[in-house]
Design a protein around this motif. Structure first.
Motif, mmCIF file in Angstrom:
data_model
loop_
_atom_site.group_PDB
_atom_site.id
_atom_site.type_symbol
_atom_site.label_atom_id
_atom_site.label_comp_id
_atom_site.label_asym_id
_atom_site.label_seq_id
_atom_site.Cartn_x
_atom_site.Cartn_y
_atom_site.Cartn_z
ATOM 1 N N UNK A 93 71.317 3.625 -42.240
ATOM 2 C CA UNK A 93 70.617 4.724 -42.910
ATOM 3 C C UNK A 93 71.208 6.064 -42.493
ATOM 4 N N UNK A 94 71.017 7.075 -43.355
ATOM 5 C CA UNK A 94 71.357 8.450 -42.980
ATOM 6 C C UNK A 94 70.242 9.361 -43.521
ATOM 7 N N UNK A 95 69.647 10.138 -42.632
ATOM 8 C CA UNK A 95 68.659 11.140 -43.076
ATOM 9 C C UNK A 95 69.433 12.284 -43.733
ATOM 10 N N UNK A 96 69.022 12.687 -44.911
ATOM 11 C CA UNK A 96 69.710 13.788 -45.604
ATOM 12 C C UNK A 96 68.690 14.801 -46.110
ATOM 13 N N UNK A 97 69.062 16.066 -45.997
ATOM 14 C CA UNK A 97 68.223 17.124 -46.576
ATOM 15 C C UNK A 97 66.993 17.445 -45.767
ATOM 16 N N UNK A 98 67.013 17.124 -44.465
ATOM 17 C CA UNK A 98 65.872 17.515 -43.626
ATOM 18 C C UNK A 98 65.679 19.028 -43.742
ATOM 19 N N UNK A 99 64.437 19.478 -43.687
ATOM 20 C CA UNK A 99 64.173 20.913 -43.904
ATOM 21 C C UNK A 99 64.875 21.779 -42.866
ATOM 22 N N UNK A 100 65.077 21.236 -41.646
ATOM 23 C CA UNK A 100 65.792 22.040 -40.637
ATOM 24 C C UNK A 100 67.243 22.241 -41.049
ATOM 25 N N UNK A 101 67.810 21.254 -41.690
ATOM 26 C CA UNK A 101 69.196 21.394 -42.158
ATOM 27 C C UNK A 101 69.250 22.310 -43.387
ATOM 28 N N UNK A 102 68.256 22.209 -44.239
ATOM 29 C CA UNK A 102 68.240 23.099 -45.420
ATOM 30 C C UNK A 102 68.095 24.548 -44.949
ATOM 31 N N UNK A 127 67.902 8.518 -46.452
ATOM 32 C CA UNK A 127 66.480 8.876 -46.369
ATOM 33 C C UNK A 127 66.444 10.343 -46.772
ATOM 34 N N UNK A 128 66.083 10.586 -48.022
ATOM 35 C CA UNK A 128 66.226 11.910 -48.625
ATOM 36 C C UNK A 128 64.926 12.696 -48.442
ATOM 37 N N UNK A 129 65.031 13.824 -47.726
ATOM 38 C CA UNK A 129 63.821 14.596 -47.395
ATOM 39 C C UNK A 129 63.551 15.694 -48.427
ATOM 40 N N UNK A 130 62.301 15.798 -48.805
ATOM 41 C CA UNK A 130 61.850 16.880 -49.692
ATOM 42 C C UNK A 130 60.568 17.451 -49.098
ATOM 43 N N UNK A 131 60.211 18.633 -49.542
ATOM 44 C CA UNK A 131 58.949 19.205 -49.049
ATOM 45 C C UNK A 131 58.932 20.707 -49.224
ATOM 46 N N UNK A 132 57.718 21.229 -49.356
ATOM 47 C CA UNK A 132 57.553 22.663 -49.621
ATOM 48 C C UNK A 132 57.265 23.441 -48.347
ATOM 49 N N UNK A 133 57.541 24.748 -48.396
ATOM 50 C CA UNK A 133 57.176 25.647 -47.286
ATOM 51 C C UNK A 133 55.711 26.063 -47.441
ATOM 52 N N UNK A 134 55.199 26.656 -46.377
ATOM 53 C CA UNK A 134 53.781 27.064 -46.389
ATOM 54 C C UNK A 134 53.484 28.019 -47.553
ATOM 55 N N UNK A 135 54.371 29.019 -47.739
ATOM 56 C CA UNK A 135 54.082 30.010 -48.789
ATOM 57 C C UNK A 135 54.130 29.373 -50.185
ATOM 58 N N UNK A 136 54.918 28.318 -50.304
ATOM 59 C CA UNK A 136 54.992 27.633 -51.604
ATOM 60 C C UNK A 136 53.702 26.838 -51.859
ATOM 61 N N UNK A 137 53.159 26.237 -50.813
ATOM 62 C CA UNK A 137 51.874 25.546 -50.996
ATOM 63 C C UNK A 137 50.787 26.568 -51.298
ATOM 64 N N UNK A 138 50.821 27.676 -50.555
ATOM 65 C CA UNK A 138 49.755 28.670 -50.740
ATOM 66 C C UNK A 138 49.808 29.314 -52.119
#
Ligand code: PEP
Length: 252
Positions: A93-102, A127-138
């Motif tokens: 496996x390879x983790x890709x697109x972790x928010x720390x790397x983005x 293992x493709x990472x996605x996810x929003x920042x706090x301001x995007x959720x708010x």
């Protein structure tokens, strides 16, 4: 039945002797793990060959992942590590697109698409990472943000390739902060992600594992994993404590 997966992202933690100790603790603690969960660890690059060899020579029920890879296949890219090198080191496996790397290394959908293709071409699973920042959720744009992250990369793959992709939904505001998404927030987003994938790949979405990541720990894993569309977790901090990581895996 979808696969159940618990993956540990060690990030830039442990020197090799500490990593080896952690692996030996995992070996001991996973001997009676029989609930069908696949355990994955993603140690730093410098540990991969040693750890990979230990896992395979000792029949430890833990698979190996890298935390990142180069977006070129080989050549004059000083400091980079290619997908072929990771495969050769024993990674599945390879983790890709972790928010720390983005966020810290400017990774974007264009480079992530190149990385995903290189990883898939080596027969490994991203293992493709996605996810929003706090301001995007708010500002209520979290669905839009996550949908764009998926469309800009995964929509460019073929269905047979997508069958080897694992998604990790990691709300950035929950990573390393102690703030976990509620199980309902996780389920809502996981179900949404599955629908977005299904729009383009109706034959593959149902079987795609979608992991939750963000301050997951033994005390909250069971509640989060009980949700229909949550197929496991990507674990940061708690994966550095063998007892906690295995307790999370036993939460299914
Ligand atoms: C992560 O960084 O992938 C992560 C989920 O971290 P933590 O569990 O520490 O929030």
């Amino acid at each position: 039945m979808r696969r159940k997966i618990v993956a540990g992202n060690w990030k830039m933690n442990t020197v090799l002797p500490e990593g080896e100790m952690l692996v030996k603790q995992l070996e001991f603690l996973t001997k009676d793990l029989d609930n069908g969960v696949e355990l994955i660890i993603a140690p730093p690059f410098t540990h991969l060959v040693t750890v990979g060899k230990y896992l395979s020579e000792n029949g430890v029920k833990v698979s190996l992942s890298a935390q990142n890879c180069a977006d070129q296949d080989k050549g004059a890219y000083t400091g980079e590590v290619s997908a072929a090198m990771l495969r050769n080191a024993g990674c599945k496996y390879v983790i890709l697109g972790h928010s720390e790397r983005r966020e810290y290394y400017g990774e974007n959908s264009e480079s992530l698409l190149r990385k995903i293709n290189l990883v898939l071409n080596e027969g490994m699973q991203p293992i493709f990472c996605v996810g929003e920042r706090l301001e995007e959720r708010e500002s209520n744009s979290h669905f839009e943000v996550v949908s764009a992250q998926i469309k800009e990369v995964l929509y460019k793959l073929r269905g047979v390739e997508l069958a080897n992709v694992i998604i990790a939904y990691e709300p950035v505001w929950a990573i390393g902060t102690g703030k976990t998404a509620s199980s309902d927030q996780a389920e809502e987003m996981h179900a949404y992600i599955r629908r977005v994938v299904a729009d383009k790949f109706p034959d593959y979405a149902e079987n795609m594992p979608i992991l939750y990541g963000g301050s997951c720990k033994p005390s909250n894993a069971q509640e989060i994993f009980s949700k229909e569309n949550v197929d496991g977790g990507l674990i940061g901090g708690a994966s550095l404590v063998a007892q906690d990581f295995v307790a999370i895996a036993k939460s299914f």
